[in-house]
Design a protein around this motif. Structure first.
Motif, PDB file in Angstrom:
ATOM      1  N   PHE A 218      37.608  38.054  41.806  1.00  0.00           N
ATOM      2  CA  PHE A 218      38.408  39.005  42.577  1.00  0.00           C
ATOM      3  C   PHE A 218      38.055  38.925  44.060  1.00  0.00           C
ATOM      4  CE2 PHE A 218      38.920  43.465  44.161  1.00  0.00           C
ATOM      5  CZ  PHE A 218      40.292  43.576  44.015  1.00  0.00           C
ATOM      6  N   ALA A 219      36.761  38.855  44.368  1.00  0.00           N
ATOM      7  CA  ALA A 219      36.340  38.758  45.762  1.00  0.00           C
ATOM      8  C   ALA A 219      36.803  37.439  46.378  1.00  0.00           C
ATOM      9  CB  ALA A 219      34.825  38.897  45.858  1.00  0.00           C
ATOM     10  N   ALA A 220      36.686  36.336  45.629  1.00  0.00           N
ATOM     11  CA  ALA A 220      37.137  35.040  46.141  1.00  0.00           C
ATOM     12  C   ALA A 220      38.642  35.018  46.351  1.00  0.00           C
ATOM     13  CB  ALA A 220      36.725  33.929  45.172  1.00  0.00           C
ATOM     14  N   ALA A 221      39.362  35.798  45.547  1.00  0.00           N
ATOM     15  CA  ALA A 221      40.822  35.873  45.675  1.00  0.00           C
ATOM     16  C   ALA A 221      41.254  36.668  46.896  1.00  0.00           C
ATOM     17  CB  ALA A 221      41.415  36.497  44.420  1.00  0.00           C
ATOM     18  N   GLY A 222      40.318  37.407  47.513  1.00  0.00           N
ATOM     19  CA  GLY A 222      40.653  38.222  48.678  1.00  0.00           C
ATOM     20  C   GLY A 222      41.002  39.647  48.331  1.00  0.00           C
ATOM     21  N   GLY A 223      40.681  40.081  47.119  1.00  0.00           N
ATOM     22  CA  GLY A 223      41.050  41.417  46.681  1.00  0.00           C
ATOM     23  C   GLY A 223      40.567  42.545  47.560  1.00  0.00           C
ATOM     24  N   PRO A 224      39.270  42.597  47.927  1.00  0.00           N
ATOM     25  CA  PRO A 224      38.787  43.725  48.725  1.00  0.00           C
ATOM     26  C   PRO A 224      39.449  43.843  50.093  1.00  0.00           C
ATOM     27  CG  PRO A 224      36.947  42.575  47.686  1.00  0.00           C
ATOM     28  CD  PRO A 224      38.168  41.723  47.477  1.00  0.00           C
ATOM     29  N   ASP A 225      40.045  42.761  50.602  1.00  0.00           N
ATOM     30  CA  ASP A 225      40.669  42.785  51.926  1.00  0.00           C
ATOM     31  C   ASP A 225      42.197  42.752  51.869  1.00  0.00           C
ATOM     32  OD1 ASP A 225      38.137  42.687  53.261  1.00  0.00           O
ATOM     33  OD2 ASP A 225      38.032  40.557  52.764  1.00  0.00           O
ATOM     34  N   THR A 361      37.892  32.131  29.305  1.00  0.00           N
ATOM     35  CA  THR A 361      39.001  31.453  29.972  1.00  0.00           C
ATOM     36  C   THR A 361      39.541  32.332  31.094  1.00  0.00           C
ATOM     37  OG1 THR A 361      39.647  30.374  27.913  1.00  0.00           O
ATOM     38  CG2 THR A 361      41.300  30.466  29.661  1.00  0.00           C
ATOM     39  N   VAL A 362      39.782  31.740  32.260  1.00  0.00           N
ATOM     40  CA  VAL A 362      40.430  32.456  33.355  1.00  0.00           C
ATOM     41  C   VAL A 362      41.782  31.808  33.626  1.00  0.00           C
ATOM     42  CG1 VAL A 362      39.267  31.069  35.135  1.00  0.00           C
ATOM     43  CG2 VAL A 362      40.246  33.282  35.724  1.00  0.00           C
ATOM     44  N   CYS A 363      42.824  32.632  33.715  1.00  0.00           N
ATOM     45  CA  CYS A 363      44.192  32.177  34.001  1.00  0.00           C
ATOM     46  C   CYS A 363      44.623  32.798  35.317  1.00  0.00           C
ATOM     47  CB  CYS A 363      45.148  32.590  32.888  1.00  0.00           C
ATOM     48  SG  CYS A 363      44.730  31.952  31.262  1.00  0.00           S
ATOM     49  N   LEU A 364      44.869  31.996  36.317  1.00  0.00           N
ATOM     50  CA  LEU A 364      45.351  32.478  37.609  1.00  0.00           C
ATOM     51  C   LEU A 364      46.862  32.319  37.684  1.00  0.00           C
ATOM     52  CD1 LEU A 364      42.737  30.983  40.115  1.00  0.00           C
ATOM     53  CD2 LEU A 364      42.724  33.233  39.004  1.00  0.00           C
ATOM     54  N   PHE A 365      47.523  33.247  38.364  1.00  0.00           N
ATOM     55  CA  PHE A 365      48.971  33.132  38.571  1.00  0.00           C
ATOM     56  C   PHE A 365      49.298  33.419  40.028  1.00  0.00           C
ATOM     57  CE2 PHE A 365      48.329  37.614  37.388  1.00  0.00           C
ATOM     58  CZ  PHE A 365      49.035  38.271  38.383  1.00  0.00           C
ATOM     59  N   TRP A 366      50.416  32.867  40.486  1.00  0.00           N
ATOM     60  CA  TRP A 366      50.919  33.150  41.821  1.00  0.00           C
ATOM     61  C   TRP A 366      52.420  32.950  41.822  1.00  0.00           C
ATOM     62  CZ3 TRP A 366      47.953  28.980  40.475  1.00  0.00           C
ATOM     63  CH2 TRP A 366      48.514  27.711  40.624  1.00  0.00           C
ATOM     64  N   LYS A 379      40.743  27.792  45.895  1.00  0.00           N
ATOM     65  CA  LYS A 379      39.681  28.557  46.548  1.00  0.00           C
ATOM     66  C   LYS A 379      39.027  29.522  45.561  1.00  0.00           C
ATOM     67  CE  LYS A 379      38.985  32.129  50.048  1.00  0.00           C
ATOM     68  NZ  LYS A 379      39.666  33.037  51.010  1.00  0.00           N
ATOM     69  N   VAL A 380      39.837  30.186  44.742  1.00  0.00           N
ATOM     70  CA  VAL A 380      39.294  31.135  43.770  1.00  0.00           C
ATOM     71  C   VAL A 380      38.438  30.407  42.747  1.00  0.00           C
ATOM     72  CG1 VAL A 380      39.859  32.823  41.990  1.00  0.00           C
ATOM     73  CG2 VAL A 380      41.222  32.729  44.082  1.00  0.00           C
ATOM     74  N   LEU A 381      38.957  29.300  42.223  1.00  0.00           N
ATOM     75  CA  LEU A 381      38.251  28.582  41.166  1.00  0.00           C
ATOM     76  C   LEU A 381      37.025  27.839  41.682  1.00  0.00           C
ATOM     77  CD1 LEU A 381      41.314  27.215  39.181  1.00  0.00           C
ATOM     78  CD2 LEU A 381      39.835  29.148  38.593  1.00  0.00           C
ATOM     79  N   ALA A 382      36.897  27.735  43.003  1.00  0.00           N
ATOM     80  CA  ALA A 382      35.731  27.062  43.565  1.00  0.00           C
ATOM     81  C   ALA A 382      34.444  27.811  43.255  1.00  0.00           C
ATOM     82  CB  ALA A 382      35.889  26.903  45.075  1.00  0.00           C
ATOM     83  N   VAL A 383      34.555  29.115  42.951  1.00  0.00           N
ATOM     84  CA  VAL A 383      33.339  29.879  42.644  1.00  0.00           C
ATOM     85  C   VAL A 383      32.882  29.657  41.206  1.00  0.00           C
ATOM     86  CG1 VAL A 383      33.998  31.650  44.308  1.00  0.00           C
ATOM     87  CG2 VAL A 383      34.505  32.005  41.874  1.00  0.00           C
ATOM     88  N   VAL A 384      33.762  29.111  40.351  1.00  0.00           N
ATOM     89  CA  VAL A 384      33.415  28.910  38.949  1.00  0.00           C
ATOM     90  C   VAL A 384      32.359  27.814  38.835  1.00  0.00           C
ATOM     91  CG1 VAL A 384      34.245  28.228  36.668  1.00  0.00           C
ATOM     92  CG2 VAL A 384      35.675  29.652  38.154  1.00  0.00           C
ATOM     93  N   GLY A 385      31.270  28.146  38.175  1.00  0.00           N
ATOM     94  CA  GLY A 385      30.223  27.167  37.954  1.00  0.00           C
ATOM     95  C   GLY A 385      29.334  26.918  39.149  1.00  0.00           C
TER      96      GLY A 385
END
Length: 712
Positions: A218-225, A361-366, A379-385
């Motif tokens: 969520f933070a990598a996705a930009g949620g807090p901002d 499993t994480v599923c992103l949508f846009w 960018k979001v998935l870059a935090v995985v692992g």
């Protein structure tokens, strides 16, 4: 249908009218009437405003031809006779088109808004030197007209021409789609093709043992901002996996420029999408029935990953004051605190994700139109692992805000006794009484709700934790969502209000009865056993379970209503809870919004029987509850939904004005207002002093995270 398009000179009314007519003409008969055809000279605005209804609108509304004379601007006197024929849709455009007397005959008024400098430039480019000589003369008449008749406050649609985004549909197309949100236009527009439904791209990644959390995603996705963001986290899943829970965490991000964003305040629903705002003076649940579920495109549905519970629809909350639509009076809701946040707010996310805790499993949508969506997902998935920098949230300390009580101890004890008297008289069996703790922060203090959320979840994980961020600028048009909104909602709720499956399955799980966890296994087991055997707690739970059965039965297929668990004990990291489960199947053809309305507000936050007890609470409680004890969650595009009960909830509103002792804003420095709702169920055998102790106990979880003390 009669449509008036009003606005100051140069705003773009004529262009909008002609473009809208072009969109409608292949499917409907259309007439367009321009008010500048009959303005009697450069001083004629007030005269035209006065005669518009009688001369033009009255005959057209009756299906008759309107007869009028052109104004000859060359000779400055009346010219040749003319007429306007009735049609399926008649568009009347010009300054004054939406005036007070005209509104009694018009079906809808559109107000077109544009910056003054740009309006003047456009108007003079169009009409040249002639208008330039008379610009200020005409502008004075416009100001006088609008001072007497604030059309923008009454218009059902607002078009802010200057807020068009590069990839947005043309203004006329946006207005046409906004008209579809108004029930009166449904018959007329039934044969007019709508735009393609929203489509989404998906990317699925298996975490494969990664310790990446949904908070990090969520933070990598930009949620807090983000302008709009909601995180629905099953934050206790790692420690208390439960087959009754979904096992998913969901987040979504949105913006007003993309929209749509719905706000409901005091009986008025506004929906903002891009440059258009629609204003409907009707109930929230009426809007919900028209907006959800949204139709799905077959190939779009097929592209959604299997097993994902949320097909991008709506995310948001319904505040407690919506009870006015489900049988409760509306006295305390008139207080100022209820206006800090909308009674309801939902938005359709452009970007988001779903984390399945069971499969990792994480599923992103846009949005498929989002050209930067692929880059955002990477960018979001870059935090995985990866080794994410440890959060300081848990150890972070802040100067605890000084809270004050809305109700002092003695007052609350008196209210408990008054509730018991209502029970003694037979007006209720159980009264869920609440109060509120409030605080304000001034100066340069910036309250970080996201940091507080992370600490709250670390201390009190629960199956329905929520972080909501709303940062919206005002529309700039009075009466059309002009006030901006900067707020956060932080909640660690263990209670499900209602789950609706895509197949129509209904599930509600009321909670009544709580004990803390013990310091050692023996003490812990004894506390759980004490809760399970408590006559008082079982009575409270069974009363609310019976109420929940009644709520679901209103729209259930006969024979499908069942209580699958009664007074079961669920154990969480900090508490044991007594939970029951009621299930049913929704009758085919019944709007899902009706099922939500039938169960709202949550019976565990009202008492039983619901209607009479809400009447009692309206008299006993000293102020509105606002967001607290409402519900929040998702409304999926396929008709599924999962909504929690907003307990253990901190509401944060930034940028409010300090109030004087009379409750009036003093215009001083902006403040951040915090509110924390707390309460308990009152029965005939409740001990008032113990109920006050329960209020203190329930407040400590959030206060401890804030570093605050209970205000004795």
């Amino acid at each position: 249908m009669l449509l008036g398009i009003d606005g100051r000179s140069g705003a773009g009314k004529t262009s909008l009218a002609l473009e809208l007519a072009a969109l409608l003409r292949p499917h409907l008969s259309i007439s367009v009437f321009h008010l500048d055809s009959i303005y009697p000279g450069w001083d004629g605005l007030s005269h035209t405003v006065e005669e518009l209804a009688d001369l033009i609108l009255e005959p057209l509304a009756q299906g008759r031809t309107a007869h009028w004379r052109w104004w000859d601007w060359t000779t400055d006197q009346p010219g040749r006779a003319a007429s306007t024929e009735p049609a399926d849709v008649v568009i009347i455009e010009g300054v004054g088109a939406g005036n007070r007397s005209a509104r009694t005959l018009l079906d809808t008024v559109v107000w077109v808004e544009l910056d003054q400098t740009e309006r003047r430039r456009r108007a003079l480019d169009r009409d040249g030197e002639t208008f330039e000589r008379h610009w200020e003369q005409w502008a004075r008449q416009e100001r006088a007209y609008l001072a007497q008749d604030p059309v923008a406050e009454e218009a059902e649609l607002i078009l802010r021409v200057g807020e068009q985004t590069p990839h947005a549909p043309p203004a006329a197309a946006q207005v046409l789609e906004a008209l579809r949100l108004l029930p009166a236009w449904e018959p007329a527009l039934r044969l007019v093709p709508g735009p393609p439904q929203r489509r989404h791209s998906w990317r699925t990644v298996h975490l494969e043992g990664s310790s990446t959390t949904v908070q990090e995603l969520f933070a990598a996705a930009g949620g807090p901002d983000a302008e709009l963001a909601v995180l629905l986290e099953s934050s206790d899943h790692a420690v208390t996996p439960d087959p009754h829970r979904s096992g998913h965490s969901i987040f979504g991000l949105g913006s007003a420029s993309a929209g749509p964003v719905m706000q409901h305040r005091d009986g008025v629903t506004t929906v903002r999408q891009g440059a258009v705002t629609v204003r409907r003076e009707q109930g929230f649940f009426s809007w919900l029935a028209s907006a959800w579920p949204t139709p799905r495109i077959p190939d779009d549905a097929a592209s959604s990953p299997e097993g994902v519970p949320f097909q991008p629809g709506w995310l948001g909350w319904m505040g407690h004051e919506l009870k006015r639509e489900t049988g409760s009076p509306d006295g305390a809701a008139t207080g100022r605190a209820a206006r800090d946040l909308p009674d309801a707010l939902f938005f359709q996310p452009d970007r988001g994700g779903v984390l399945d805790h069971r499969t990792g499993t994480v599923c992103l949508f846009w949005s498929a139109e989002d050209r930067a969506g692929e880059a955002w997902a990477k960018k979001v998935l870059a935090v995985v692992g990866t080794e994410v920098e440890p959060s300081t949230a848990e150890g972070e300390k802040i100067a605890g805000p000084m809270f004050r009580l809305r109700d002092e101890r003695a007052s609350y004890l008196g209210t408990v006794r008054a509730a018991q008297e209502q029970i003694r008289q037979g007006n209720s069996y159980e009264v869920c009484l609440t109060t509120q703790l409030q605080a304000e922060l001034f100066g340069d203090v910036r309250f970080d709700g996201w940091s507080v959320y992370r600490r709250l979840v670390a201390a009190n994980p629960a199956p329905f934790t929520l972080y909501a961020r709303v940062r919206l600028e005002g529309s700039g048009v009075t009466g059309a969502g002009a006030d901006g909104l900067d707020a956060e909602v932080v909640s660690s709720s263990p209670e499900r209000f209602l789950r609706i499956g895509a197949d129509g399955t209904l599930v509600t799980e009321p909670i009544k009865g709580t004990r803390p966890r013990g310091a050692d296994p023996e003490t812990d087991a004894a506390l759980a056993r004490e809760l399970a055997e408590s006559v008082k707690d079982r009575a409270e739970n069974i009363m609310i379970t019976d109420l929940a059965r009644n709520d679901l039965s209103r729209f259930a297929v006969p024979g499908t209503l069942a209580t699958t668990r009664l007074c079961a004990i669920e154990s969480y990291p900090t508490v044991h809870q007594m939970v029951s489960t009621v299930t049913a199947r929704l009758q085919p053809g019944v709007p899902r919004a009706d099922a939500v309305a039938a169960a709202f507000p949550p019976g565990s936050m009202t008492g039983a029987p619901k209607i009479s007890t809400m009447d009692i609470l309206e008299e006993l409680e000293s102020g509105p509850r606002g967001v607290y004890s409402g519900v929040a969650g998702y409304l999926s595009a396929d008709g599924a939904a999962d909504l929690n009960v907003l307990i253990r909830t901190l509401v944060v509103v930034h940028g409010v004005r300090r109030e004087d002792r009379g409750g009036n804003p003093d215009g001083g420095e902006p403040a951040t207002r915090l509110s924390l709702g707390v309460g308990g169920a009152i029965t005939s055998d409740s001990v008032p002093e113990e109920e006050w102790d329960e209020v203190r106990t329930k407040a400590r979880g959030v206060l401890g995270v804030l570093g605050s003390d209970f205000p004795e």
